[in-house]
Scaffold this active site. Structure first.
Site, PDB file in Angstrom:
ATOM      1  N   LYS A 180       7.161  52.005  54.691  1.00 25.73           N
ATOM      2  CA  LYS A 180       7.500  51.245  53.478  1.00 25.73           C
ATOM      3  C   LYS A 180       8.874  50.620  53.702  1.00 25.73           C
ATOM      4  CE  LYS A 180       9.797  51.839  49.741  1.00 25.73           C
ATOM      5  NZ  LYS A 180      10.305  50.455  49.593  1.00 25.73           N
ATOM      6  N   GLU A 255      18.757  59.618  56.699  1.00 27.22           N
ATOM      7  CA  GLU A 255      19.941  58.901  57.184  1.00 27.22           C
ATOM      8  C   GLU A 255      20.530  58.232  55.958  1.00 27.22           C
ATOM      9  OE1 GLU A 255      21.120  58.967  60.166  1.00 27.22           O
ATOM     10  OE2 GLU A 255      19.440  59.783  61.316  1.00 27.22           O
ATOM     11  N   CYS A 289      25.888  51.610  57.308  1.00 27.83           N
ATOM     12  CA  CYS A 289      26.191  52.957  56.801  1.00 27.83           C
ATOM     13  C   CYS A 289      27.339  53.594  57.564  1.00 27.83           C
ATOM     14  CB  CYS A 289      24.944  53.801  56.918  1.00 27.83           C
ATOM     15  SG  CYS A 289      24.202  53.607  58.525  1.00 27.83           S
ATOM     16  N   GLU A 389      31.110  55.099  48.860  1.00 28.86           N
ATOM     17  CA  GLU A 389      30.622  54.064  49.765  1.00 28.86           C
ATOM     18  C   GLU A 389      30.571  52.745  48.990  1.00 28.86           C
ATOM     19  OE1 GLU A 389      26.456  54.182  50.997  1.00 28.86           O
ATOM     20  OE2 GLU A 389      27.162  53.952  53.051  1.00 28.86           O
TER      21      GLU A 389
HETATM   22  P1  NAD Z   1      18.075  52.456  48.751  1.00 27.06           P
HETATM   23  O1  NAD Z   1      18.229  53.922  48.728  1.00 27.06           O
HETATM   24  O2  NAD Z   1      18.114  51.735  47.471  1.00 27.06           O
HETATM   25  O3  NAD Z   1      16.685  52.073  49.418  1.00 27.06           O
HETATM   26  C1  NAD Z   1      16.323  52.530  50.708  1.00 27.06           C
HETATM   27  C2  NAD Z   1      14.828  52.667  50.756  1.00 27.06           C
HETATM   28  O4  NAD Z   1      14.459  53.768  49.940  1.00 27.06           O
HETATM   29  C3  NAD Z   1      14.082  51.444  50.208  1.00 27.06           C
HETATM   30  O5  NAD Z   1      12.899  51.237  50.951  1.00 27.06           O
HETATM   31  C4  NAD Z   1      13.745  51.878  48.799  1.00 27.06           C
HETATM   32  O6  NAD Z   1      12.641  51.230  48.239  1.00 27.06           O
HETATM   33  C5  NAD Z   1      13.481  53.356  49.015  1.00 27.06           C
HETATM   34  N1  NAD Z   1      13.588  54.154  47.810  1.00 27.06           N
HETATM   35  C6  NAD Z   1      14.400  53.961  46.744  1.00 27.06           C
HETATM   36  N2  NAD Z   1      14.181  54.910  45.824  1.00 27.06           N
HETATM   37  C7  NAD Z   1      13.210  55.719  46.316  1.00 27.06           C
HETATM   38  C8  NAD Z   1      12.538  56.862  45.819  1.00 27.06           C
HETATM   39  N3  NAD Z   1      12.788  57.364  44.616  1.00 27.06           N
HETATM   40  N4  NAD Z   1      11.602  57.451  46.619  1.00 27.06           N
HETATM   41  C9  NAD Z   1      11.310  56.945  47.822  1.00 27.06           C
HETATM   42  N5  NAD Z   1      11.896  55.854  48.327  1.00 27.06           N
HETATM   43  C10 NAD Z   1      12.846  55.252  47.591  1.00 27.06           C
HETATM   44  O7  NAD Z   1      19.137  51.962  49.802  1.00 27.06           O
HETATM   45  P2  NAD Z   1      19.484  50.479  50.202  1.00 27.06           P
HETATM   46  O8  NAD Z   1      20.306  49.930  49.086  1.00 27.06           O
HETATM   47  O9  NAD Z   1      18.260  49.772  50.644  1.00 27.06           O
HETATM   48  O10 NAD Z   1      20.388  50.717  51.512  1.00 27.06           O
HETATM   49  C11 NAD Z   1      21.727  51.008  51.424  1.00 27.06           C
HETATM   50  C12 NAD Z   1      21.972  52.484  51.637  1.00 27.06           C
HETATM   51  O11 NAD Z   1      21.366  52.904  52.862  1.00 27.06           O
HETATM   52  C13 NAD Z   1      23.443  52.796  51.788  1.00 27.06           C
HETATM   53  O12 NAD Z   1      23.764  53.958  51.064  1.00 27.06           O
HETATM   54  C14 NAD Z   1      23.599  53.059  53.273  1.00 27.06           C
HETATM   55  O13 NAD Z   1      24.669  53.858  53.639  1.00 27.06           O
HETATM   56  C15 NAD Z   1      22.310  53.664  53.622  1.00 27.06           C
HETATM   57  N6  NAD Z   1      22.056  53.492  55.046  1.00 27.06           N
HETATM   58  C16 NAD Z   1      22.137  54.568  55.862  1.00 27.06           C
HETATM   59  C17 NAD Z   1      21.945  54.429  57.206  1.00 27.06           C
HETATM   60  C18 NAD Z   1      22.024  55.599  58.138  1.00 27.06           C
HETATM   61  O14 NAD Z   1      21.511  55.499  59.231  1.00 27.06           O
HETATM   62  N7  NAD Z   1      22.618  56.687  57.751  1.00 27.06           N
HETATM   63  C19 NAD Z   1      21.648  53.194  57.736  1.00 27.06           C
HETATM   64  C20 NAD Z   1      21.564  52.110  56.884  1.00 27.06           C
HETATM   65  C21 NAD Z   1      21.765  52.280  55.525  1.00 27.06           C
END
Ligand code: NAD
Length: 484
Positions: A180, A255, A289, A389
């Site tokens: 997804k 992650e 991130c 963050e």
């Molecule tokens: P987000 O958490 O809003 O979304 C990430 C994914 O999770 C999307 O596909 C979203 O649809 C899904 N999601 C959201 N709520 C969910 C739920 N209740 N159940 C299952 N899936 C769900 O994050 P974002 O805004 O897309 O990305 C930014 C965040 O990602 C930042 O906090 C960043 O630090 C983190 N990030 C971490 C890494 C890493 O490797 N540690 C890498 C990139 C981004």
């Protein structure tokens, strides 16, 4: 050019909502808009899936798993090789899609977003050459076997890269997949699914269902027929995924967020370390991130660091992501723009010293989610801008008086993803690197290493991605006593 890419570039609804069991399947769900963050215009729509669609995709994956996991490693390597070749062949399509869906400057999409994503496919392929799927310890055999059906949930910031970082090792392990991608940046994911299809991966091994986190993501995380769920995203989503997964005792890897320190030791070469540190913090408009967003600097050199940092930030060209010379495009979406504006306001309200940038858009950019590269100095660890963050082009400079204090500041965070140390005395740099509580530390800006395990200590997550350790996450360990 693929027909799918032409369809994407033409805008309008992209009817092929899901890829299930080796076929594109139109979805009946709500249409979700895809917004180009540089123009704020809707450039397309995707149909979102339902929990029933997730169920169909999981059933397809479950059916494909036994045969795929039993293939010789060399055959899985050949699939990875073909997918990688197609991603590279279509790299311009991917770069254009990424630039439109999340605003990456086109040169950054071409030179970083796509080629680094392809590296995860190469690494996974290469690991299969001699990976010890069966090894002996005395007369006991230790077998490493594919964990099963994996639900993979990815974010919008490095949309293709985060997909290959999960899909490549999952394929290498012999798992079957339901992906997804982020509903905010689904275009490159659709192109990836097409590449997987064209590479001839057996039907059902890879499936994609678009949709929102609460609907599609949670349906995957809670499904009894999914053996593992891996999410890259915010801490909020990471927690919800773990909670949804708990009743079925599946493996969960996360992650999540970061607030990574960059410690400049007293003997650091400031003329090099400061510009590189600023550029690393602002790379991908700060939407990484592991971006080193806290520069921890000797108080004695604070004025020099401030001067060099502001100079660097002012040299950054923010603008139309379609222009080759643009270094930073817009933030990826309105929520991110609002968040960055809020945090810049918080920094000013908390009394941090604003060196450059600030609220609003850069001069001359009236539309689009563009933010000004912003640097705060004299930041205290207690401030929100030092703890939360931000995920935008906002760098905090925190002064220290002793190396012990620098390490304490570096570790004064709930996160533990990335870290950097700069210094001429290699022994000192190494010892500080070892005292920083993060999953990865870079000394003096080395080249990126796609084999280096990546993941978080503390609240930055659980598990590791990339290279051999990333592959290990997709494997179960079985010991067979009396085998030898
Ligand atoms: P987000 O958490 O809003 O979304 C990430 C994914 O999770 C999307 O596909 C979203 O649809 C899904 N999601 C959201 N709520 C969910 C739920 N209740 N159940 C299952 N899936 C769900 O994050 P974002 O805004 O897309 O990305 C930014 C965040 O990602 C930042 O906090 C960043 O630090 C983190 N990030 C971490 C890494 C890493 O490797 N540690 C890498 C990139 C981004």
């Amino acid at each position: 050019m693929t027909a799918l890419f032409d369809n994407i570039m033409a805008g309008g609804p992209i009817g092929n909502g899901a890829y299930i069991g080796g076929q594109w399947v139109p979805l009946q769900g709500t249409m979700l808009p895809i917004v180009n963050p540089a123009t704020e215009e809707v450039i397309g729509e995707i149909a979102s899936g339902s929990s029933a669609d997730v169920g169909r995709a999981i059933a397809a994956a479950r059916a494909a798993f036994p045969a795929f996991s039993a293939l010789p490693a060399s055959e899985r390597a050949a699939y990875l090789d073909r997918i990688r070749a197609l991603v590279l062949e279509r790299s311009e399509e991917f770069a254009q899609a990424i630039s439109r869906e999340m605003g990456a400057a086109i040169s950054y999409a071409r030179n970083a977003q796509v080629p680094l994503a392809a590296e995860h496919l190469r690494v996974a392929r290469d690991l299969l050459a001699d990976y010890p799927f069966l090894s002996m310890k005395g007369t006991t055999a230790i077998a490493r076997e594919a964990i099963g059906v994996c639900g993979l949930i990815t974010p919008w910031n490095w949309p293709l890269y985060q997909i290959t970082a999960k899909v490549a090792p999952a394929i290498a392990a012999g798992c079957a997949i339901v992906l997804k991608p982020s509903e905010l940046a689904p275009l490159s994911a659709l192109l990836f699914a097409q590449a997987v299809h064209d590479a001839g991966l057996p039907a059902g091994v890879f499936n994609l269902v678009n949709g929102t986190g609460p609907e599609v993501g949670e349906a995957m995380a809670s499904h009894p027929d999914v053996d593992m769920v891996s999410i890259t995203g915010s801490n909020r989503a990471g927690i919800l995924v773990a909670q949804a997964a708990a009743p079925t005792i599946k493996r969960v890897t996360q992650e999540l967020g970061g607030k990574s320190p960059n410690v400049l030791l007293p003997d650091a070469d400031l003329a090099k370390a400061v510009p590189l540190g600023v550029m690393a913090a602002f790379r991908n408009v700060g939407q990484s991130c592991s971006a080193p967003t806290r520069m921890v600097v000797p108080r004695a050199h604070l004025a020099e660091v401030e001067r060099l940092a502001a100079e660097t930030a002012q040299s950054i060209l923010v603008g139309d992501p379609r222009e080759e010379k643009t270094m930073l495009g817009p933030l990826a979406n309105r929520a991110q723009f609002d968040r960055v504006q809020e945090m810049i306001g918080a920094g000013i309200a908390e009394g941090a010293k604003l060196l450059c940038g600030g609220p609003g858009r850069p001069n001359g950019l009236e539309h689009g989610f563009f933010a000004r590269p912003t640097i705060f100095s004299d930041v205290a660890t207690s401030m929100r801008i030092a703890q939360e963050e931000i995920f935008g082009p906002v760098l905090c400079i925190l002064p220290y008086d002793s190396v012990d204090e620098a390490v304490a500041i570096a570790n004064d965070t709930l996160y533990g993803l990335g870290g950097h140390v700069q210094g001429r005395d290699v022994e000192l740099a190494r010892s500080v690197a070892r005292r920083i509580r993060t999953g990865q530390v870079h000394i003096n800006h080395p080249a990126w290493d796609p084999d280096a395990p990546f993941g978080g200590y503390k609240r930055s997550g659980n598990g590791r991605e990339y290279g051999e350790h990333g592959l290990g996450e997709f494997l179960e360990i079985k010991s067979i006593l009396g085998y030898g």
